[in-house]
Design an enzyme around this catalytic site. Structure first.
Site, PDB file in Angstrom:
ATOM      1  N   ALA A  11       0.799  -1.222   0.000  1.00  0.00           N
ATOM      2  CA  ALA A  11       0.000   0.000   0.000  1.00  0.00           C
ATOM      3  C   ALA A  11       0.833   1.274   0.000  1.00  0.00           C
ATOM      4  O   ALA A  11       0.302   2.361  -0.168  1.00  0.00           O
ATOM      5  CB  ALA A  11      -0.919   0.008   1.218  1.00  0.00           C
ATOM      6  N   ARG A  16       9.748   7.224  -3.397  1.00  0.00           N
ATOM      7  CA  ARG A  16      11.110   7.278  -3.918  1.00  0.00           C
ATOM      8  C   ARG A  16      11.206   6.799  -5.375  1.00  0.00           C
ATOM      9  O   ARG A  16      12.200   7.028  -6.029  1.00  0.00           O
ATOM     10  CB  ARG A  16      12.045   6.445  -3.012  1.00  0.00           C
ATOM     11  N   LYS A  23       4.338   1.514  -6.963  1.00  0.00           N
ATOM     12  CA  LYS A  23       5.654   0.855  -6.955  1.00  0.00           C
ATOM     13  C   LYS A  23       5.571  -0.634  -7.267  1.00  0.00           C
ATOM     14  O   LYS A  23       6.352  -1.163  -8.068  1.00  0.00           O
ATOM     15  CB  LYS A  23       6.331   1.061  -5.597  1.00  0.00           C
ATOM     16  N   THR A  82       3.793   0.420   8.021  1.00  0.00           N
ATOM     17  CA  THR A  82       3.698  -1.030   7.816  1.00  0.00           C
ATOM     18  C   THR A  82       2.943  -1.727   8.953  1.00  0.00           C
ATOM     19  O   THR A  82       2.245  -2.721   8.718  1.00  0.00           O
ATOM     20  CB  THR A  82       5.106  -1.645   7.659  1.00  0.00           C
ATOM     21  N   GLY A 145      16.162  -1.020   8.327  1.00  0.00           N
ATOM     22  CA  GLY A 145      16.073  -1.021   9.780  1.00  0.00           C
ATOM     23  C   GLY A 145      17.206  -1.870  10.347  1.00  0.00           C
ATOM     24  O   GLY A 145      17.522  -2.931   9.808  1.00  0.00           O
ATOM     25  N   GLU A 160      14.578   1.893  12.827  1.00  0.00           N
ATOM     26  CA  GLU A 160      14.648   2.413  11.458  1.00  0.00           C
ATOM     27  C   GLU A 160      15.817   3.381  11.336  1.00  0.00           C
ATOM     28  O   GLU A 160      16.175   4.070  12.297  1.00  0.00           O
ATOM     29  CB  GLU A 160      13.341   3.130  11.102  1.00  0.00           C
ATOM     30  N   ASN A 233      13.219   0.382  -3.637  1.00  0.00           N
ATOM     31  CA  ASN A 233      12.551   1.622  -3.239  1.00  0.00           C
ATOM     32  C   ASN A 233      12.692   2.729  -4.270  1.00  0.00           C
ATOM     33  O   ASN A 233      11.932   3.677  -4.264  1.00  0.00           O
ATOM     34  CB  ASN A 233      13.106   2.108  -1.901  1.00  0.00           C
ATOM     35  N   ARG A 339       4.258 -10.185 -37.139  1.00  0.00           N
ATOM     36  CA  ARG A 339       3.381  -9.414 -36.252  1.00  0.00           C
ATOM     37  C   ARG A 339       2.258 -10.269 -35.685  1.00  0.00           C
ATOM     38  O   ARG A 339       2.059 -11.407 -36.087  1.00  0.00           O
ATOM     39  CB  ARG A 339       2.856  -8.196 -37.009  1.00  0.00           C
ATOM     40  N   TYR A 393      -5.634  -3.159 -47.132  1.00  0.00           N
ATOM     41  CA  TYR A 393      -6.384  -2.054 -46.547  1.00  0.00           C
ATOM     42  C   TYR A 393      -6.834  -1.112 -47.648  1.00  0.00           C
ATOM     43  O   TYR A 393      -6.022  -0.641 -48.457  1.00  0.00           O
ATOM     44  CB  TYR A 393      -5.470  -1.323 -45.556  1.00  0.00           C
TER      45      TYR A 393
HETATM   46  C1  UD1 Z   1      10.924  -1.502   5.631  1.00  0.00           C
HETATM   47  C2  UD1 Z   1      11.170  -1.709   7.124  1.00  0.00           C
HETATM   48  C3  UD1 Z   1      12.679  -1.796   7.374  1.00  0.00           C
HETATM   49  C4  UD1 Z   1      13.284  -2.887   6.507  1.00  0.00           C
HETATM   50  C5  UD1 Z   1      12.927  -2.716   5.029  1.00  0.00           C
HETATM   51  C6  UD1 Z   1      13.334  -3.948   4.270  1.00  0.00           C
HETATM   52  C7  UD1 Z   1       9.349  -0.524   8.223  1.00  0.00           C
HETATM   53  C8  UD1 Z   1       8.953   0.686   8.996  1.00  0.00           C
HETATM   54  N1  UD1 Z   1      10.625  -0.587   7.866  1.00  0.00           N
HETATM   55  O1  UD1 Z   1      11.472  -0.244   5.289  1.00  0.00           O
HETATM   56  O2  UD1 Z   1      12.932  -2.073   8.748  1.00  0.00           O
HETATM   57  O3  UD1 Z   1      14.698  -2.873   6.681  1.00  0.00           O
HETATM   58  O4  UD1 Z   1      11.495  -2.562   4.882  1.00  0.00           O
HETATM   59  O5  UD1 Z   1      13.087  -3.826   2.903  1.00  0.00           O
HETATM   60  O6  UD1 Z   1       8.567  -1.414   8.045  1.00  0.00           O
HETATM   61  N2  UD1 Z   1       3.547  -0.313   3.038  1.00  0.00           N
HETATM   62  C9  UD1 Z   1       2.182  -0.394   3.264  1.00  0.00           C
HETATM   63  N3  UD1 Z   1       1.569   0.572   4.002  1.00  0.00           N
HETATM   64  C10 UD1 Z   1       2.250   1.608   4.526  1.00  0.00           C
HETATM   65  C11 UD1 Z   1       3.637   1.693   4.312  1.00  0.00           C
HETATM   66  C12 UD1 Z   1       4.259   0.704   3.561  1.00  0.00           C
HETATM   67  O7  UD1 Z   1       1.527  -1.343   2.786  1.00  0.00           O
HETATM   68  O8  UD1 Z   1       1.608   2.442   5.182  1.00  0.00           O
HETATM   69  C13 UD1 Z   1       4.184  -1.354   2.223  1.00  0.00           C
HETATM   70  C14 UD1 Z   1       4.945  -0.825   1.027  1.00  0.00           C
HETATM   71  O9  UD1 Z   1       4.108  -0.799  -0.124  1.00  0.00           O
HETATM   72  C15 UD1 Z   1       6.087  -1.830   0.873  1.00  0.00           C
HETATM   73  C16 UD1 Z   1       6.288  -2.354   2.297  1.00  0.00           C
HETATM   74  O10 UD1 Z   1       5.146  -1.989   3.027  1.00  0.00           O
HETATM   75  O11 UD1 Z   1       5.732  -2.900   0.035  1.00  0.00           O
HETATM   76  C17 UD1 Z   1       7.532  -1.743   2.954  1.00  0.00           C
HETATM   77  O12 UD1 Z   1       7.387  -0.325   2.974  1.00  0.00           O
HETATM   78  P1  UD1 Z   1       8.584   0.626   2.608  1.00  0.00           P
HETATM   79  O13 UD1 Z   1       8.116   2.029   2.692  1.00  0.00           O
HETATM   80  O14 UD1 Z   1       9.219   0.186   1.363  1.00  0.00           O
HETATM   81  O15 UD1 Z   1       9.547   0.348   3.854  1.00  0.00           O
HETATM   82  P2  UD1 Z   1      11.124   0.535   3.924  1.00  0.00           P
HETATM   83  O16 UD1 Z   1      11.429   1.959   4.152  1.00  0.00           O
HETATM   84  O17 UD1 Z   1      11.769  -0.129   2.791  1.00  0.00           O
HETATM   85 CA    CA Z   2      11.083  -1.099   0.923  1.00  0.00          CA
END
Ligand code: UD1
Ligand code: CA
Length: 466
Positions: A11, A16, A23, A82, A145, A160, A233, A339, A393
């Site tokens: 979500a 980025r 994404k 998350t 993290g 984090e 990312n 084609r 055509y």
């Molecule tokens: C996250 C972890 C980090 C870890 C890294 C590994 C958190 C806070 N941090 O960081 O510890 O090292 O992944 O790749 O979890 N997402 C949602 N809803 C939200 C936010 C994110 O569904 O509100 C989903 C994103 O679409 C993505 C996943 O969660 O698929 C991870 O989110 P992302 O923002 O990429 O976290 P990172 O900063 O990479």
């Molecule tokens: Ca990520």
């Protein structure tokens, strides 16, 4: 896998990426990233797979909804992190109240099933754990993290990067975002997460501290391949994941009997299948649902998408084939274009600068040079001369041409569709055919040649006089 539900986090804003496309729909080796995660969940045999969508959720759903039985989408709005995403999944996704819940991020496309199996083993060992996760030792931990361990080496929490002290930034054991939790721990635990951190979000990694503080051991599977666990990312990471995925695909194909002259310059989607003794030259792109038969050689620079190429064939340099099907032992190219909607039957030869569209080219047909075959059925063994063109055509609609078996279509001819050339008929060079030609007939339509003797000399004189 028994008693396993999966929550897929998809979500996030993906800020980025700087993209209008969510994404998780960005492609790695031809497949949207979410496709890899869902493929993995499918192979695990999970009873329930809940995908949390938000940013661009409609597009994400549209691409995947209804693909498999236990798949369900829930919307997280707003995207508060998350931890909040998992809370959403648990409250709206129909996740069972007992059993194990595997949490995956849809931005980790290289993750292998073996790693999940190892995580499950560690998690279920003995009496089982409340929470387990996959960590890795990253040469460059930035962005991830960091895993905090106490004096005994036990996991004490995950912090984090933005919330790290300088000392913590130096830790290179990182969280890969893959967790396995006991549902009875997870449900209450996601409710006590706080958003007092640099981003003001509910962080799932905080579960580690929640469990540790309760005296529940947190088990970490420390994985030795940071590449497999890389999160995507931004587009630099996307390109890196692409390269790693292609290396993996090439490795798989080579081990199954495909010769690749230069895997690094060959682009083969995850969805492609190739038989034994296929030879792939540099610069080749094989995309989508493409299948290459045993013993076929794909020459330099060839692009093939969503096509089936029969065995024992040779697709020569720089040919482009899209949504087509070819029989065994065909020779196509160099520089041919096949084609969508075309079928080229066994032993046919399609040469340079020949374009075939929505046509059936019969067995053993020869079209060696510079021809356009569109909306046509070419019977077996027919010969299509250089510069022959089907005029399919009329400015408003497309019409079909039918060329009978064994017919001979001379060079520089135009077949104005709809038109039929009968079996074994001959069309003389330079003829424009507008009416059907009976089987075995010869048709020519040429203005008689006029030869003007001494023309050049006379012209020359005239020129001088003028
Ligand atoms: C996250 C972890 C980090 C870890 C890294 C590994 C958190 C806070 N941090 O960081 O510890 O090292 O992944 O790749 O979890 N997402 C949602 N809803 C939200 C936010 C994110 O569904 O509100 C989903 C994103 O679409 C993505 C996943 O969660 O698929 C991870 O989110 P992302 O923002 O990429 O976290 P990172 O900063 O990479
Ligand atoms: Ca990520």
């Amino acid at each position: 896998m028994k008693g396993l539900s999966v929550i897929v986090l998809a979500a996030g804003m993906g800020t980025r990426m700087r993209s209008k496309t969510p994404k998780v729909l960005h492609r790695v080796a031809g497949r949207p990233m979410l496709g890899y995660t869902l493929g993995l969940a499918g192979r695990l045999g999970a009873s329930r797979v809940v995908v949390v969508v938000g940013h661009g959720g409609e597009k994400v759903r549209a691409g995947f909804e209804g693909r498999s039985d236990g798949l369900r989408f829930v919307t997280q709005s707003p995207q508060n992190g998350t931890g909040d995403a998992v809370r959403c999944a648990l409250s709206k996704g129909g996740v069972p109240r007992s059993g194990d819940v595997l949490i995956l991020s849809a931005d980790v496309p290289l993750l292998r099933i073996e790693t999940i199996r190892a995580l499950v083993r560690i998690h279920r060992r003995g009496k089982g754990a409340a929470l387990s996760f996959v960590s890795t030792l990253a040469p460059d931990p930035s962005g991830y993290g960091r895993v905090l361990r106490d004096a005994t080496g036990a996991v004490a929490g995950i912090v984090e990067e933005r919330d790290c002290t300088e000392f913590q930034k130096g830790i290179n054991e990182v969280n890969s975002g893959i967790y396995l939790a006991d549902a009875s721990f997870l449900r209450p635990a996601v409710k006590v997460l706080k958003n007092t951190n640099a981003q003001g979000e509910y962080y799932l990694p905080d579960l580690a501290a929640v469990a540790a503080d309760k005296g529940l051991g947190v088990r970490a599977l420390t994985h030795m391949s940071p590449d497999e666990l890389m999160g995507v990312n931004n587009r630099v990471e996307l390109a890196r994941a692409e390269r790693l995925m292609r290396e993996r695909i090439a490795g798989r194909l080579m081990l199954s009997g495909v010769t690749m002259i230069d895997p690094a310059s060959t682009y083969i989607d995850d969805t492609v299948k190739a038989g034994k003794d296929v030879v792939v030259h540099p610069g080749v792109h094989l995309a989508g649902e493409t299948r290459i038969g045993d013993g076929t050689e794909i020459g330099p620079g060839v692009c093939i998408a969503d096509s089936v190429i029969g065995p024992g064939s040779h697709i020569r340099s720089y040919s482009v084939i899209e949504s087509a099907k070819t029989g065994r032992s065909v020779v196509i190219g160099p520089f041919a274009r096949i084609r969508p909607g075309s079928v080229v039957r066994a032993r046919a030869r399609i040469g340079n600068f020949v374009e075939v569209k929505n046509s059936v080219v019969g067995e053993g047909v020869k079209a060696g040079h510079l021809a356009y075959i569109g909306d046509t059925t070419v019977g077996r063994g027919a010969n299509i001369g250089a510069g022959a063109i089907t005029c399919n055509y009329d400015g408003a609609a497309k019409h079909r041409t039918v060329i009978g078996a064994g017919a001979f279509i001379g060079s520089d001819t135009q077949l104005v569709a709809p038109v039929r050339v009968g079996r074994g008929a001959y069309v003389g060079s330079g003829t424009t055919v507008t009416r059907d030609v009976p089987a075995g007939a010869l048709v020519t339509a040429r203005a008689p040649e006029k030869v003007i003797k001494d023309w050049a000399r006379k012209r020359g004189r005239a020129g001088k006089r003028g």
